[in-house]
Design a protein around this motif. Structure first.
Motif, PDB file in Angstrom:
ATOM      1  N   HIS A  81       0.841  -1.201   0.000  1.00  0.00           N
ATOM      2  CA  HIS A  81       0.000   0.000   0.000  1.00  0.00           C
ATOM      3  C   HIS A  81       0.874   1.247   0.000  1.00  0.00           C
ATOM      4  O   HIS A  81       1.855   1.320   0.738  1.00  0.00           O
ATOM      5  CB  HIS A  81      -0.897  -0.016   1.248  1.00  0.00           C
ATOM      6  N   THR A  83       0.503  -5.210   3.464  1.00  0.00           N
ATOM      7  CA  THR A  83      -0.810  -5.498   4.045  1.00  0.00           C
ATOM      8  C   THR A  83      -1.454  -6.669   3.297  1.00  0.00           C
ATOM      9  O   THR A  83      -0.877  -7.224   2.382  1.00  0.00           O
ATOM     10  CB  THR A  83      -1.697  -4.226   3.993  1.00  0.00           C
ATOM     11  N   ASP A  84      -2.655  -7.016   3.716  1.00  0.00           N
ATOM     12  CA  ASP A  84      -3.416  -8.044   3.003  1.00  0.00           C
ATOM     13  C   ASP A  84      -4.626  -7.387   2.329  1.00  0.00           C
ATOM     14  O   ASP A  84      -4.876  -6.195   2.513  1.00  0.00           O
ATOM     15  CB  ASP A  84      -3.855  -9.175   3.948  1.00  0.00           C
ATOM     16  N   LYS A 123      -7.893  -7.582   2.758  1.00  0.00           N
ATOM     17  CA  LYS A 123      -8.950  -7.053   3.622  1.00  0.00           C
ATOM     18  C   LYS A 123      -8.539  -5.705   4.222  1.00  0.00           C
ATOM     19  O   LYS A 123      -9.285  -4.726   4.166  1.00  0.00           O
ATOM     20  CB  LYS A 123      -9.268  -8.054   4.734  1.00  0.00           C
ATOM     21  N   LYS A 124      -7.336  -5.651   4.797  1.00  0.00           N
ATOM     22  CA  LYS A 124      -6.871  -4.403   5.407  1.00  0.00           C
ATOM     23  C   LYS A 124      -6.696  -3.321   4.346  1.00  0.00           C
ATOM     24  O   LYS A 124      -7.009  -2.153   4.579  1.00  0.00           O
ATOM     25  CB  LYS A 124      -5.564  -4.625   6.164  1.00  0.00           C
ATOM     26  N   HIS A 125      -6.221  -3.700   3.175  1.00  0.00           N
ATOM     27  CA  HIS A 125      -6.031  -2.740   2.095  1.00  0.00           C
ATOM     28  C   HIS A 125      -7.364  -2.121   1.676  1.00  0.00           C
ATOM     29  O   HIS A 125      -7.456  -0.912   1.462  1.00  0.00           O
ATOM     30  CB  HIS A 125      -5.348  -3.429   0.908  1.00  0.00           C
ATOM     31  N   LEU A 151      -9.977  -1.764   3.588  1.00  0.00           N
ATOM     32  CA  LEU A 151     -10.375  -0.865   4.679  1.00  0.00           C
ATOM     33  C   LEU A 151      -9.605   0.454   4.615  1.00  0.00           C
ATOM     34  O   LEU A 151     -10.173   1.523   4.855  1.00  0.00           O
ATOM     35  CB  LEU A 151     -10.162  -1.542   6.038  1.00  0.00           C
ATOM     36  N   LEU A 152      -8.315   0.380   4.291  1.00  0.00           N
ATOM     37  CA  LEU A 152      -7.510   1.603   4.183  1.00  0.00           C
ATOM     38  C   LEU A 152      -8.071   2.521   3.096  1.00  0.00           C
ATOM     39  O   LEU A 152      -8.218   3.728   3.304  1.00  0.00           O
ATOM     40  CB  LEU A 152      -6.052   1.256   3.855  1.00  0.00           C
TER      41      LEU A 152
END
Length: 162
Positions: free
Chosen positions: A76, A93-94, A96-98, A100-101
């Motif tokens: 990211h 990151t993975d 899912k987190k990406h 959300l970011l």
């Protein structure tokens, strides 16, 4: 050389000898994609695309970590600038987190855009209040929810337009 016949005007064949560094349009193996990323020509990389390119931010993160990234790992850009591939601007990151970011970034940008638009019409709202309009009438006249007007007028940062 490939031993293909050369024409009268050419010094080398026009096929296989004009790829990569030998091609007249070679720019060091870096290209900018239509999505704004920098791709680097790395044909021996295990995750290169069909043309031999890898996204530069992935290569930078791999070099920093000292290993190849897995396909599921996402790099990211913290500041959102896709060609800023300094390691301090990259975060591993993975998916899912990406997601959300980026959702949080999108919400923040929408809030900022909404705030700017409200600042533009604030003088009109203040003028209507001074003319004796109720918040309900202002809401109907401008097409803005009464609750929005009430909340924004309570916020002193919007009252400092003078």
């Amino acid at each position: 050389d490939c031993q293909k016949p050369i024409t009268r005007t050419a010094t080398r064949c026009t096929g296989c000898c004009r790829v990569g560094q030998l091609h007249p349009n070679w720019k060091g193996g870096k290209i900018k994609t239509s999505q704004g990323y920098i791709n680097v020509y790395t044909p021996n990389h295990p995750h290169c695309d069909s043309e031999g390119y890898v996204k530069e931010h992935r290569l930078v993160m791999e070099q920093y970590l000292g290993r190849f990234l897995e396909q599921k790992e996402i790099v990211h850009h913290i500041n959102g600038i896709k060609e800023d591939n300094r390691v301090e601007n990259l975060e591993l990151t993975d998916k899912k987190k990406h997601s959300l970011l980026h959702a949080a970034d999108k919400q923040q940008k929408q809030r900022e855009r909404y705030d700017e638009n409200f600042k533009k019409i604030l003088p009109t709202i203040i003028s209507l209040i001074e003319q004796g309009y109720s918040q309900r009438r202002i809401s109907e006249k401008l097409g803005i929810a009464r609750l929005t007007i009430r909340k924004r007028l309570r916020n002193n940062s919007f009252m400092s337009h003078n």
